[in-house]
Structure formats: C-alpha cells, structure tokens
Design a protein around this motif. Sequence first.
Motif, PDB file in Angstrom:
ATOM      1  N   CYS A 102      43.273  50.886  34.181  1.00 11.71           N
ATOM      2  CA  CYS A 102      42.563  50.172  35.241  1.00 11.71           C
ATOM      3  C   CYS A 102      42.617  48.663  35.003  1.00 11.71           C
ATOM      4  CB  CYS A 102      41.107  50.623  35.304  1.00 11.71           C
ATOM      5  SG  CYS A 102      40.888  52.411  35.463  1.00 11.71           S
ATOM      6  N   PHE A 103      42.942  47.917  36.050  1.00  9.74           N
ATOM      7  CA  PHE A 103      43.041  46.465  35.942  1.00  9.74           C
ATOM      8  C   PHE A 103      42.313  45.797  37.104  1.00  9.74           C
ATOM      9  CE2 PHE A 103      46.767  48.204  33.871  1.00  9.74           C
ATOM     10  CZ  PHE A 103      46.887  47.446  32.717  1.00  9.74           C
ATOM     11  N   SER A 104      41.583  44.731  36.792  1.00  9.12           N
ATOM     12  CA  SER A 104      41.028  43.867  37.830  1.00  9.12           C
ATOM     13  C   SER A 104      41.653  42.487  37.672  1.00  9.12           C
ATOM     14  CB  SER A 104      39.507  43.773  37.716  1.00  9.12           C
ATOM     15  OG  SER A 104      39.136  43.058  36.534  1.00  9.12           O
ATOM     16  N   PHE A 105      41.769  41.789  38.785  1.00  4.98           N
ATOM     17  CA  PHE A 105      42.426  40.493  38.796  1.00  4.98           C
ATOM     18  C   PHE A 105      41.540  39.477  39.512  1.00  4.98           C
ATOM     19  CE2 PHE A 105      45.669  43.710  38.563  1.00  4.98           C
ATOM     20  CZ  PHE A 105      46.634  43.201  37.712  1.00  4.98           C
ATOM     21  N   GLY A 106      41.306  38.344  38.845  1.00 10.05           N
ATOM     22  CA  GLY A 106      40.657  37.217  39.487  1.00 10.05           C
ATOM     23  C   GLY A 106      41.690  36.147  39.775  1.00 10.05           C
ATOM     24  N   LEU A 107      41.311  35.151  40.544  1.00 11.85           N
ATOM     25  CA  LEU A 107      42.232  34.038  40.809  1.00 11.85           C
ATOM     26  C   LEU A 107      41.441  32.759  41.025  1.00 11.85           C
ATOM     27  CD1 LEU A 107      45.231  33.255  41.206  1.00 11.85           C
ATOM     28  CD2 LEU A 107      44.847  33.504  43.672  1.00 11.85           C
ATOM     29  N   LYS A 108      41.813  31.733  40.266  1.00 14.35           N
ATOM     30  CA  LYS A 108      41.209  30.418  40.460  1.00 14.35           C
ATOM     31  C   LYS A 108      42.314  29.377  40.474  1.00 14.35           C
ATOM     32  CE  LYS A 108      40.062  30.280  35.504  1.00 14.35           C
ATOM     33  NZ  LYS A 108      38.952  30.237  34.521  1.00 14.35           N
ATOM     34  N   ASP A 109      42.013  28.222  41.044  1.00 16.90           N
ATOM     35  CA  ASP A 109      42.995  27.136  41.093  1.00 16.90           C
ATOM     36  C   ASP A 109      42.262  25.805  41.108  1.00 16.90           C
ATOM     37  OD1 ASP A 109      42.059  26.706  43.696  1.00 16.90           O
ATOM     38  OD2 ASP A 109      43.736  27.725  44.653  1.00 16.90           O
ATOM     39  N   LYS A 110      42.968  24.755  41.420  1.00 18.84           N
ATOM     40  CA  LYS A 110      42.383  23.413  41.355  1.00 18.84           C
ATOM     41  C   LYS A 110      41.233  23.219  42.349  1.00 18.84           C
ATOM     42  CE  LYS A 110      44.605  19.938  43.055  1.00 18.84           C
ATOM     43  NZ  LYS A 110      45.637  18.899  43.218  1.00 18.84           N
ATOM     44  N   PHE A 111      41.164  24.063  43.381  1.00 14.27           N
ATOM     45  CA  PHE A 111      40.108  23.918  44.382  1.00 14.27           C
ATOM     46  C   PHE A 111      38.862  24.731  44.056  1.00 14.27           C
ATOM     47  CE2 PHE A 111      43.830  22.625  46.870  1.00 14.27           C
ATOM     48  CZ  PHE A 111      43.352  21.461  47.439  1.00 14.27           C
ATOM     49  N   GLY A 112      39.027  25.808  43.305  1.00 16.20           N
ATOM     50  CA  GLY A 112      37.849  26.621  43.012  1.00 16.20           C
ATOM     51  C   GLY A 112      38.226  28.022  42.569  1.00 16.20           C
ATOM     52  N   ASP A 113      37.196  28.837  42.377  1.00 17.24           N
ATOM     53  CA  ASP A 113      37.355  30.195  41.868  1.00 17.24           C
ATOM     54  C   ASP A 113      37.179  31.194  43.008  1.00 17.24           C
ATOM     55  OD1 ASP A 113      37.328  32.585  40.480  1.00 17.24           O
ATOM     56  OD2 ASP A 113      36.003  31.863  38.887  1.00 17.24           O
ATOM     57  N   ASN A 114      38.210  32.011  43.253  1.00 20.97           N
ATOM     58  CA  ASN A 114      38.125  33.036  44.294  1.00 20.97           C
ATOM     59  C   ASN A 114      37.388  34.280  43.828  1.00 20.97           C
ATOM     60  OD1 ASN A 114      39.986  32.178  46.715  1.00 20.97           O
ATOM     61  ND2 ASN A 114      41.125  31.640  44.864  1.00 20.97           N
ATOM     62  N   GLY A 115      37.080  34.356  42.536  1.00 23.72           N
ATOM     63  CA  GLY A 115      36.421  35.535  42.005  1.00 23.72           C
ATOM     64  C   GLY A 115      37.391  36.691  41.838  1.00 23.72           C
ATOM     65  N   LEU A 116      36.862  37.894  41.747  1.00 22.56           N
ATOM     66  CA  LEU A 116      37.675  39.092  41.559  1.00 22.56           C
ATOM     67  C   LEU A 116      38.295  39.468  42.905  1.00 22.56           C
ATOM     68  CD1 LEU A 116      36.552  42.183  39.482  1.00 22.56           C
ATOM     69  CD2 LEU A 116      38.082  42.385  41.434  1.00 22.56           C
ATOM     70  N   ILE A 117      39.633  39.458  42.981  1.00 19.44           N
ATOM     71  CA  ILE A 117      40.295  39.621  44.276  1.00 19.44           C
ATOM     72  C   ILE A 117      41.293  40.779  44.316  1.00 19.44           C
ATOM     73  CG2 ILE A 117      39.997  37.264  45.131  1.00 19.44           C
ATOM     74  CD1 ILE A 117      43.198  38.424  43.334  1.00 19.44           C
ATOM     75  N   GLY A 118      41.547  41.441  43.185  1.00 20.28           N
ATOM     76  CA  GLY A 118      42.539  42.508  43.201  1.00 20.28           C
ATOM     77  C   GLY A 118      42.214  43.613  42.221  1.00 20.28           C
ATOM     78  N   VAL A 119      42.649  44.835  42.559  1.00 17.86           N
ATOM     79  CA  VAL A 119      42.399  45.999  41.711  1.00 17.86           C
ATOM     80  C   VAL A 119      43.636  46.895  41.708  1.00 17.86           C
ATOM     81  CG1 VAL A 119      41.053  48.126  41.457  1.00 17.86           C
ATOM     82  CG2 VAL A 119      39.909  46.008  42.129  1.00 17.86           C
ATOM     83  N   VAL A 120      44.030  47.346  40.521  1.00 17.11           N
ATOM     84  CA  VAL A 120      45.065  48.375  40.387  1.00 17.11           C
ATOM     85  C   VAL A 120      44.515  49.468  39.476  1.00 17.11           C
ATOM     86  CG1 VAL A 120      47.351  48.962  39.514  1.00 17.11           C
ATOM     87  CG2 VAL A 120      47.019  46.818  40.764  1.00 17.11           C
ATOM     88  N   ILE A 121      44.575  50.701  39.964  1.00 20.39           N
ATOM     89  CA  ILE A 121      44.188  51.870  39.165  1.00 20.39           C
ATOM     90  C   ILE A 121      45.400  52.784  39.079  1.00 20.39           C
ATOM     91  CG2 ILE A 121      42.668  53.876  38.989  1.00 20.39           C
ATOM     92  CD1 ILE A 121      40.620  52.319  40.694  1.00 20.39           C
ATOM     93  N   MET A 122      45.837  53.074  37.850  1.00 16.96           N
ATOM     94  CA  MET A 122      46.999  53.936  37.658  1.00 16.96           C
ATOM     95  C   MET A 122      46.619  55.195  36.905  1.00 16.96           C
ATOM     96  SD  MET A 122      50.064  51.212  36.861  1.00 16.96           S
ATOM     97  CE  MET A 122      49.304  50.522  35.393  1.00 16.96           C
TER      98      MET A 122
END
Length: 345
Positions: A223-243
């Motif tokens: 199980c994996f969760s993915f967050g994403l942030k950049d120079k403008f800010g933090d998008n929080g947890l935005i993706g999930v993969v369950i295998m």
Amino acid sequence: DDGTENIQVGYGLGIGKAFAEFQHWIKKLKNRGIIIAVCSKNNEETAKEPFEKHPGMVLRMDDIAVFVANWENKADNIRRIQSVLNIGFDSMVFLDDNPFERNMVRENIPGITVPELPEDPAEYLEYLYSLNLFETVSLSTEDAERTRQYQDEARRVSLQKSFVNEADFLKHLAMVSEVSHFSRFNIPRVAQLSQRSNQFNLRTVRFTADEIGKMSEDDHYACFSFGLKDKFGDNGLIGVVIMEKQSPDTLFINTWLMSCRVLKRGMENFMLNTIVKYALRNGFRKIVGEYIPTAKNKLVENHYPDLGFVKTNIADRNIYVLEVDSYKERECYIQEEIMDKNGEQ
C-alpha cells in the motif's frame, strides 16, 4: 453598480441581514471543505472591492478559491473556473439571483446544478436547506485546507501561461512527493479519497477506514500513499495505490486513484516509477492493472496503455500487464521524500 458603500449587507434589518446570514452559511460550507468560487459580471477590481473593504461582508478574499470577474458570459467563465478546479460540472452548484443568468448557465453547461432561488433573499437559506446539496460523507483535516490549495492552483495556472515549454514549467514548480505506507496518520484521508474519487479512479473500489487499516497490516497487500507539494504550497495526500500480491512474481493493482487537482504534473509517471521500484526490490516480474468503466471515470480509459501496459485477451475485462524487467523509468520532474509509518522522513 451602486458602489461599495451602498451595498446592503450587515446585521441591521431587511435585505442586509438576509445577505449577511447567507454569507455566514457559505462561510460554514467553506470551513467544511466545500470550494467557493466567484463568477461575476463586472470589472475585477470593482467586484473584489466589497470583499476587501466593506465592513459588513462576512466573506473575504481568503475564503474564495477562484475569483473570476469580467464582462464575458457566465457559462464561459464557469468553464474557466472548472478548468482550474479540475472537478466535474456535476459537482458544481451555481447560485445567482438573476433568472436570465441561471437559465443561460442551465442551457449551456449540462450537469451543473442551478437552484431556482426565491425572489426574496430572506428565503434563500430555507430553500437551499431543503435541497440538501452539500452533505459530505466525511470530513478530514485536509478539507479545511482546500480553499488555500485551490488558491495555490490558480497561481500555478497563471504562472504556466508564462511558459512556452511544459517541461520548463514543471521543473520551475520544484515538486516533491511524500511517499508513505498507510499509517494511523493518513488512513482517514486514504479512506476518504477512496470514497470520493470518481474521475481518476481505475476500479472505483470504495473502502472504509477500518478496511484500509486491515490492509495496511496484511502482508498480502503493498500500500502506498502519495503527497505532492511545490513552490506554491502543499496539496496534501493526493494519490493512492493498493497492490495485491497475486503470486510470487505478480502484483495486481487493486486500486489506483488520484486527485484531479494534480493532473498534468507527471504524478502518474512518478507513481508508476515508485511501484516498479518496489516490484524489482521484492522479486516481482509483472504488474497487472484493470480498468473498470463507470459513468465518471472515462478520463482514465487509456491510463494503462499510455503508461506502457499491454492489454490481455481476457474476455469481458480490461486487464493490462507491465513486464517489470523491460521497464524504463518514465520522465517526471518530481523529487521523492520517503516517510515512515510515524510520519517521519
């Protein structure tokens, strides 16, 4: 048209009180994670002035995710707002006191909800309560950050217009993805994403927080969760993969979902690179994916072919296979930040 000083809003009597109560209701929606956008026929500076200066206004510019004000028709401006928010029109509600504008939007944007507001503003709230348009399944801490996240997204969209080359724009964002296994810190958000995600959701399997928690402790799953942030800010947890570990050499992608807020950033490539690395480290040679069509997920119809998966001949199912040994890492401009189960790097 009457000037900021003549706008009737505030806790006196009559229409001013009605509009203030209406704004309080909208503010409560925003605090629950409902996205607020403004679509106004006016000069932008004039339209923003009451939100910035009028003492009786409850809503302020910080409460508004996207603000569009010009003299173009409102249907086109709503499409512009939708392109920034990356949500379906069937998830949008348009409130306007002008019957002409309501009808024009209804006729030109299929799927959008346009309530027929009463003539008297004092009756707005009772009528809208009766429609029950804004019920949410669950509320997470990230919901409270949603307005800021969409304000950040509006700034990204504005910046992108200054770049001719998409790769240069993506590099300029300085993106970092936080990759984590499921933990007590992210399980509520993972479950919420599984319940809410419709467009970027390959199989549209829904999970409760308890079910997610059990999978996180089960060696049969990766199980994996993915967050994403950049120079403008933090998008929080935005993706999930369950295998699921189908066999000693095969992983089956039970769930692959992602927030549409981060489309066209290269996250699909980054997520695939991540799970292929996991497969190679653990001796798996094949990754199998499935696309189950729904009324809302046509967006990802070609997701697996676009990523290099090959469709199988299994009847009545859209099953795709990726041979891990021949995989070449896909290009993306996202740095990885690995977190442990305690939320630490």
